[in-house]
Design an enzyme around this catalytic site. Structure first.
Site, PDB file in Angstrom:
ATOM      1  N   ASN A   1      38.509  49.874  36.288  1.00 18.12           N
ATOM      2  CA  ASN A   1      37.291  50.158  37.054  1.00 18.12           C
ATOM      3  C   ASN A   1      37.021  49.151  38.160  1.00 18.12           C
ATOM      4  O   ASN A   1      36.430  49.495  39.183  1.00 18.12           O
ATOM      5  CB  ASN A   1      36.086  50.262  36.113  1.00 18.12           C
ATOM      6  CG  ASN A   1      36.155  51.511  35.265  1.00 18.12           C
ATOM      7  OD1 ASN A   1      36.656  52.544  35.693  1.00 18.12           O
ATOM      8  ND2 ASN A   1      35.678  51.417  34.035  1.00 18.12           N
TER       9      ASN A   1
ATOM     10  N   ASN B   1      32.925  46.327  37.069  1.00 21.51           N
ATOM     11  CA  ASN B   1      32.894  47.694  37.593  1.00 21.51           C
ATOM     12  C   ASN B   1      32.251  47.797  38.972  1.00 21.51           C
ATOM     13  O   ASN B   1      32.324  48.850  39.602  1.00 21.51           O
ATOM     14  CB  ASN B   1      32.155  48.622  36.616  1.00 21.51           C
ATOM     15  CG  ASN B   1      32.880  48.729  35.291  1.00 21.51           C
ATOM     16  OD1 ASN B   1      33.948  48.165  35.094  1.00 21.51           O
ATOM     17  ND2 ASN B   1      32.287  49.456  34.368  1.00 21.51           N
TER      18      ASN B   1
ATOM     19  N   HIS C   1      39.267  40.318  29.906  1.00 20.42           N
ATOM     20  CA  HIS C   1      38.879  40.946  31.174  1.00 20.42           C
ATOM     21  C   HIS C   1      38.646  39.897  32.271  1.00 20.42           C
ATOM     22  O   HIS C   1      38.617  40.236  33.440  1.00 20.42           O
ATOM     23  CB  HIS C   1      37.607  41.762  30.943  1.00 20.42           C
ATOM     24  CG  HIS C   1      37.583  43.099  31.606  1.00 20.42           C
ATOM     25  ND1 HIS C   1      38.701  43.768  32.057  1.00 20.42           N
ATOM     26  CD2 HIS C   1      36.538  43.927  31.889  1.00 20.42           C
ATOM     27  CE1 HIS C   1      38.345  44.933  32.573  1.00 20.42           C
ATOM     28  NE2 HIS C   1      37.041  45.044  32.488  1.00 20.42           N
TER      29      HIS C   1
ATOM     30  N   ASP D   1      43.319  41.573  35.087  1.00 12.64           N
ATOM     31  CA  ASP D   1      43.929  41.866  33.796  1.00 12.64           C
ATOM     32  C   ASP D   1      44.592  43.234  33.850  1.00 12.64           C
ATOM     33  O   ASP D   1      44.158  44.109  34.593  1.00 12.64           O
ATOM     34  CB  ASP D   1      42.872  41.828  32.691  1.00 12.64           C
ATOM     35  CG  ASP D   1      41.768  42.859  32.904  1.00 12.64           C
ATOM     36  OD1 ASP D   1      41.144  42.838  33.995  1.00 12.64           O
ATOM     37  OD2 ASP D   1      41.519  43.682  32.009  1.00 12.64           O
TER      38      ASP D   1
END
Length: 194
Positions: free
Chosen positions: A118, A72, A23, A97
């Site tokens: 997100n 997020n 991530h 990513d």
């Protein structure tokens, strides 16, 4: 800021425990760019770490930013950075990513949906537009029935770690190509012929 300035944001999560996660590949790409340009990240008044450098003497200026928030909630820092730099979304490149692209593959695009990402969803909401440029760094889908949320929060596996430096270098090259030659020319260079 100068008219030939670009804000390049690398998405990820803050903290050493996340640094090697799939991530965080967006932030890894920004580390590669900063190293190439001899720039150092510093705490910024926006909730981000920022490094500034010129692509070459007299060339475009890059404002490299790694939000200090979790993935997020990336939108707030990105919106604050756009305001601080007086740039529009047409001068924003987000490096992130991408599960739907095979590992070791780069795809470039402008605009579009968030595809369930997100970080992108929050940025689109905060800046009021999806029309920024994305450098999508393929991490591939999780094996078997592994939950994608768990997969992205794991470090790259052994074989991936060996290929990772080349992937980060390619993604950094892609950012430079977008800034230097424009999105279409960069896509022609980095998208494999089908």
């Amino acid at each position: 800021m100068a008219e030939n300035t670009w804000l390049v944001v690398g998405l990820g999560n803050p903290g050493a425990q996340y640094a090697g996660n799939r991530h965080n590949v967006g932030q890894m790409v920004l580390d590669e760019l900063a190293a190439r340009l001899g720039a150092n990240f510093k705490t910024h008044k926006t909730p981000s770490r920022v490094a500034e450098a010129f692509l070459r003497p007299g060339g475009p200026k890059l404002v490299l930013a790694k939000p200090n928030t979790y993935m997020n909630t990336s939108g707030g820092p990105v919106s604050a950075l756009l305001k601080f730099t007086s740039l529009g979304v047409d001068r924003l490149i987000v490096v992130h990513d991408e599960l739907d692209i095979p590992f070791d593959t780069i795809k470039l695009k402008q605009g579009g949906g968030h595809g369930g990402h997100n970080g992108l969803r929050d940025i689109q909401k905060a800046v009021g537009s999806p029309d920024f440029t994305r450098v999508r760094v393929g991490i591939g889908r999780p094996p078997g029935r592994q939950d994608p949320a768990d997969y992205v929060l794991k470090d790259f596996a052994g074989a991936e770690r060996q290929a990772l430096p080349n992937l980060l270098s390619d993604a950094a090259d892609a950012v430079e190509a977008i800034v230097d030659a424009g999105l279409v020319a960069a896509q022609q260079r980095f998208h494999a012929p089908s």
